[in-house]
Structure formats: structure tokens, C-alpha cells
Write an enzyme that holds these catalytic residues in place. Sequence first.
Site, mmCIF file in Angstrom:
data_model
loop_
_atom_site.group_PDB
_atom_site.id
_atom_site.type_symbol
_atom_site.label_atom_id
_atom_site.label_comp_id
_atom_site.label_asym_id
_atom_site.label_seq_id
_atom_site.Cartn_x
_atom_site.Cartn_y
_atom_site.Cartn_z
ATOM 1 N N ASN A 73 9.985 -58.089 101.507
ATOM 2 C CA ASN A 73 10.558 -58.945 100.076
ATOM 3 C C ASN A 73 10.212 -60.195 100.838
ATOM 4 O O ASN A 73 9.546 -60.696 101.555
ATOM 5 C CB ASN A 73 12.071 -58.759 100.406
ATOM 6 C CG ASN A 73 12.710 -58.930 101.536
ATOM 7 O OD1 ASN A 73 12.019 -59.718 102.554
ATOM 8 N ND2 ASN A 73 13.944 -58.273 101.784
ATOM 9 N N ASP A 268 17.720 -52.523 92.534
ATOM 10 C CA ASP A 268 17.922 -53.462 93.388
ATOM 11 C C ASP A 268 17.141 -54.736 93.144
ATOM 12 O O ASP A 268 18.105 -55.748 93.562
ATOM 13 C CB ASP A 268 17.551 -52.612 94.812
ATOM 14 C CG ASP A 268 17.565 -53.486 96.133
ATOM 15 O OD1 ASP A 268 18.722 -53.817 96.339
ATOM 16 O OD2 ASP A 268 16.788 -54.257 96.551
#
Length: 394
Positions: A73, A268
Site C-alpha cells: 500500500n 477494504d
Amino acid sequence: METFLLVFLKISKGHYTSRVLSQHSFVLKKFLGQTPAPHQLLSTSARTSRSKMAACNTSPAIVSRIMRPDDANISGNVHGGNILKMIEEAGIIVGARHCNRYAGEEGRDPSVPSLVRIERMDFLLPMHVGEVSQLQADVTYTGPHSLEVQVHVWAENVLNGTKRLTNKATLWYVPISTVQKQVAEVPPMIYTSKEAEAAGNKRYDYQKAHREENDHVVNNIIEPRPMDSEEEPHTVRYSQSSLIHLVNPSDTAIHGFATGGVTLKLMDEVAGITAARHCKNRVVTASIEATNFHRPVPKGSLMHLMGRMTFTSSRTMEIEVAVDLEKMTDGGVTKERAVTSFFTFVSLGADGRPINIPPLKVTTEDESLRFEDGKGRYERKKAEREASKKGGRV
């Protein structure tokens, strides 16, 4: 693809498996093309008889792979959505092995496990690029038409040999016959003790009670926020977020529907955008609770994902995420609720530790009610953690 499935199932027959709970009819009716009343248990194929299946055990499914830069990420850690996908895949493997223990015997069809509920998923520690993820999925409880799978995830640093537990999850699956397109029966499992079986029954009753407690969220309406609207910071409308995703063949499993892992990763992401908008800071997923898959999302359809803040404590924030299904062939006239869930996020400071969360400003009666519901879930989870520390088990 069908050939691959049959080969996989033949290999899986060498493994032993388990038995699990009764099921979520709102998912099953769409797989079977039927329209039963809500929570009505569907009949299974007359060709199967669970009473004739001997109790058995299934070897754990072990999945392992190295984490690469494209798994990360923006913070540099492995994206929580990628971990969710791996967890769901490990669950499918062990579930397929167990449910197909007797496939081909006495006219029993092969079946594919379909994810219908995530009871809870905890993110305990971050996983880093370059580490090896190791997942172990075990069948831990079985009922006539469903099974519970528990998955644990470890991160291994191959340079120094250290290993740590990063994630754990509890998932529920229902097997769908690849021939009859009906709910298949689950072979009963062998429990290590009567106490273990009683504990499994307790977990089933627990999830059933809390599933019914959250049934009302299926009909919650989350209207997309216009991009040109001016909203006050830290309000629900200010941070509300949405994504739209076209379900491609690469997103689907053998039965032609989007996999739970793909859906969870997208959920998510929309929850993370909502959390970041609220606190204007780096955020990470802490846990996922009460995820229900109400109906499958077929290839070629659109997924509308929406997230909104429901509750904040001093260090956590809860985001409600809903996924609506739009079939491209009906001109987008109607949308159907496909998935609902609650994500918990924390905000991290420069040192990587959790920092305080700006309080959520509620401005309507509905927002106040959702805030109180979220507070109840927060306090229940807190009490469960305290009980666990004292050696209890909820």
C-alpha cells in the site's frame, strides 16, 4: 476450467475433512435460482445423504508466497486487501477438500465452497514487502450444509528466520454442487473432544445471533455524495466514499461469480478512503466484523461499493461498507444489495503508532442511531478482548 476443477477435486479426495452449520438462505436462493422466504433452509439434492457419510478429518491447507512491491500500500506495508484475498483462497482450498471427501461416491456431485460470512478478521501486525506469507486454514466446525474455517497468517523474515502472527480470521462457507447447482451436504468432522464440538456449537449460535442483530443493515441506503457538495469536516457526509467496479473474468471463480477475496479487497479500499478522508492521515485496517454475502455477483455486472463513518472512539473508527449489484443487461434500473460489512481502522502517527481520531459529528437522527449501534459493537469487542486476556473465550 471445468477440467481443472475435476482434477483438483480428484487430488483433494486424498485429504480428510469436517462438518458445519445451517445456512444463509439469502445467498443460497440466488445460487439455486430459487426465491425462498428469508432465512428459509433450502433442500439439498436427493442424491446425497449425510447420514451415510462417515465423519472425517481434513488436513490443513497451507499457502505460502513472497510479498512483492506490487502487493504494498502507500505506506509500504502489504495491502490489507491482498491479505484478505489470500485468506479467502486458503479457506476455499481446505473447504473444497473437505466437502469433496466423498465426491463421486454413491452419486455425490463435486462441489465448490462459496463464502457467505466472515465472522471476524483481525489485523494484528503489519506484513512487509520481501517477507514470506504463510497461511494455514483449518476446518473447525461443520453442520449439514455449511462449515467454519479458521485461518492464521504468519509473516516470515527469511533473512533472520523470525516469524510472527499477523492475521487471523473466521469464515463460513456453503458448498454448491457443480452439477445440480444446489446446496450440497457437508461431511461431518471428527472433533478432538465433546468440549471442542460444544465450543463449535457455541460459535455457531454466537454468529447466528449477531447476524440477525445486523440484518437491518441489508436495507440501509447509502446515497453517493456529489463531488461538488460542500460538507463540514468530520461529518458522515464529508468522508462518505464510493467506488464502481466492473466484474471481469479474472475476478471470478469457477462458478462465474466474483470471488470473496476480490470483493473484500475492493471493500477494504473504499473503507480506507473513507477513514483517510475523516482523519486526514495515514490509516490501516484493524479488523473486519459481521461481513455477510447476501447474493453472488456475476461476471459482467457492476459492483457499487459505498463506505460511510458510523462510529469513532478515541483511537478507532468504524466504517460501514455496502456493495450493490447492478446487472448491465437491465439498464441499471435496479440494484440489489450483495455484501455488507463493518471495518475498523486506526490512524498512525509518524512513529507508526495509533493516534487519536477526530470525533465523528452526527447531524441526523439516523446517524445518531448508527453511532449508538457502532458504540455497542465497539463495547462488545472490548469486553471480548478483556475476557480473552483473562483466559475466557466468547
